[in-house]
Design an enzyme around this catalytic site. Structure first.
Site, PDB file in Angstrom:
ATOM      1  N   CYS A  17       0.833  -1.206   0.000  1.00 49.61           N
ATOM      2  CA  CYS A  17       0.000   0.000   0.000  1.00 49.61           C
ATOM      3  C   CYS A  17       0.865   1.252   0.000  1.00 49.61           C
ATOM      4  O   CYS A  17       0.586   2.222  -0.710  1.00 49.61           O
ATOM      5  CB  CYS A  17      -0.919  -0.007   1.213  1.00 49.61           C
ATOM      6  SG  CYS A  17      -1.990   1.454   1.325  1.00 49.61           S
ATOM      7  N   CYS A  57      -5.359  -2.032   6.687  1.00 50.19           N
ATOM      8  CA  CYS A  57      -6.194  -0.861   6.456  1.00 50.19           C
ATOM      9  C   CYS A  57      -7.601  -1.177   5.982  1.00 50.19           C
ATOM     10  O   CYS A  57      -8.558  -0.578   6.440  1.00 50.19           O
ATOM     11  CB  CYS A  57      -5.499   0.082   5.478  1.00 50.19           C
ATOM     12  SG  CYS A  57      -4.515  -0.727   4.209  1.00 50.19           S
TER      13      CYS A  57
END
Length: 363
Positions: free
Chosen positions: A99, A195
């Site tokens: 990410c 996340c």
């Protein structure tokens, strides 16, 4: 005129103080809230709406503009699809590493540059410095919060444009600065977990995207069936909890016979989960590893037969090691002391003192 910096703001105290400090330093600051996940984001485990409320409140107090951008499509294509492929292959990926490389320091950086910004900033506990024409990634000053492990895939172009305003601070100082400035999120709990999963039950989440395939749990020697697993993807090396075989004894009357069971191996072809008893069982210890999919921050691999330090998981203490060999595709690392539960799919990250050199995916 002030130079422009776009700060990735999550609603947490670290990115909020980052924006505050940059405003105090004279930057023209734009806050940017990234929406990276859309599936079931109205459920009980998703905090996106509250996070956005918190960001807006902070921007109002600081006196900066806020922009909201949706990177969900990029996230699903570049991060989540790889996450699923790795779990399907029996590995344990670290999506936060991907990410950072693909979203926070690529899609976000591209967007910020399109806005005319000179720099981007995040609330990561890490530091950047220029040294002999290179940009180096350094550990954060707060050893308990250092996040350089998650940033090892960044390159020179990305680091040249990046600021980590709280990297030289300790967490307690960051919270104090936020409180003194009247930021309502000064005591907000740090986010945990992946996340897009948040605090939700991991098995329930993963089963939506990958079919569960129950199978046997066996002793490492394969002699005894101790129970059944719901799917190999739900287990990782060194795992103790969730096996549901805690009351099963070993084969002897020795003291170790009553020790806890740990995942030692996965056989994808036979769909068997192998376990051993005792945290320090030899099967859980590895003196060497091979890493692939390599990424070096300065674009150059480390020297072979040099002594460095490495982490094979976040929050692990630096482990002295030697790079036995390295080429464009693979890196062989040998440790001075055997490391516990070295897990395929996780990242092995190399350090030279405080400097993060880069690393690769444990093969």
């Amino acid at each position: 005129m002030s130079k422009t910096v776009v700060v990735g703001m999550s609603g947490g105290v670290d990115s909020s103080v980052s924006a505050l400090l940059l405003k105090q330093q004279g930057w023209k600051v734009i806050g940017l809230f990234m929406k990276n996940w859309e599936d079931d984001d109205d459920g009980e485990y998703c905090s996106t709406r509250q996070d956005l409320v918190d960001v807006a409140a902070v921007c109002d107090v600081i006196g900066i503009d806020l922009e909201v951008v949706n990177f969900s499509a990029e996230y699903k294509d570049r991060v989540f699809s790889e996450f699923l492929r790795e779990y399907q292959a029996g590995r344990t990926p670290n999506p936060d590493v991907l990410c950072n490389a693909e979203i926070k320091f690529k899609a976000f950086l591209d967007h910020a540059l399109a806005l005319g910004a000179e720099k981007i900033a995040t609330g990561h506990y890490a530091q950047v410095r220029e040294f002999q024409s290179d940009y180096q990634l350094l550990k954060g000053e707060d050893g308990n919060k250092d996040q350089s492990y998650f940033l090892y895939r960044l390159n020179q172009a990305q680091l040249a444009r990046t600021l980590f305003p709280v990297g030289h601070l300790y967490k307690r100082e960051v919270r104090r600065i936020a409180q003194d400035a009247g930021l309502a999120n000064f005591a907000k709990k740090d986010s945990t977990g992946i996340c897009f999963i948040g605090e939700r039950p991991f098995r329930e989440f993963l089963s939506r995207y990958l079919p569960s395939m129950p199978g046997e749990i066996r002793t490492l020697e394969g002699e005894r069936v101790l129970g059944r697993h719901e799917g190999l993807m739900y287990h990782t090396l060194g795992q103790r909890k969730g096996l549901k075989i805690g009351g099963v004894k070993g084969n002897s009357d020795e003291a170790g016979d009553h020790e806890a069971w740990y995942v030692a191996a996965k056989d994808m072809a036979k769909n068997v989960l192998y376990v051993v008893q005792g945290h320090d069982h030899p099967a859980l210890l590895q003196e060497r590893l091979t890493a692939c999919d390599l990424s070096w921050i300065n674009g150059r691999p480390p020297h072979s037969h040099w002594v460095y330090a490495a982490k094979t998981r976040y929050r692990q203490a630096d482990a002295p090691c030697e790079v036995e060999s390295v080429d464009e595709t693979r890196c062989e690392i040998v440790f001075a002391q055997a490391q516990w539960a070295v897990t395929p799919g996780q990242s092995a990250v190399l350090y030279e003192s405080r400097v993060c050199l880069g690393g690769g995916i444990i093969d």
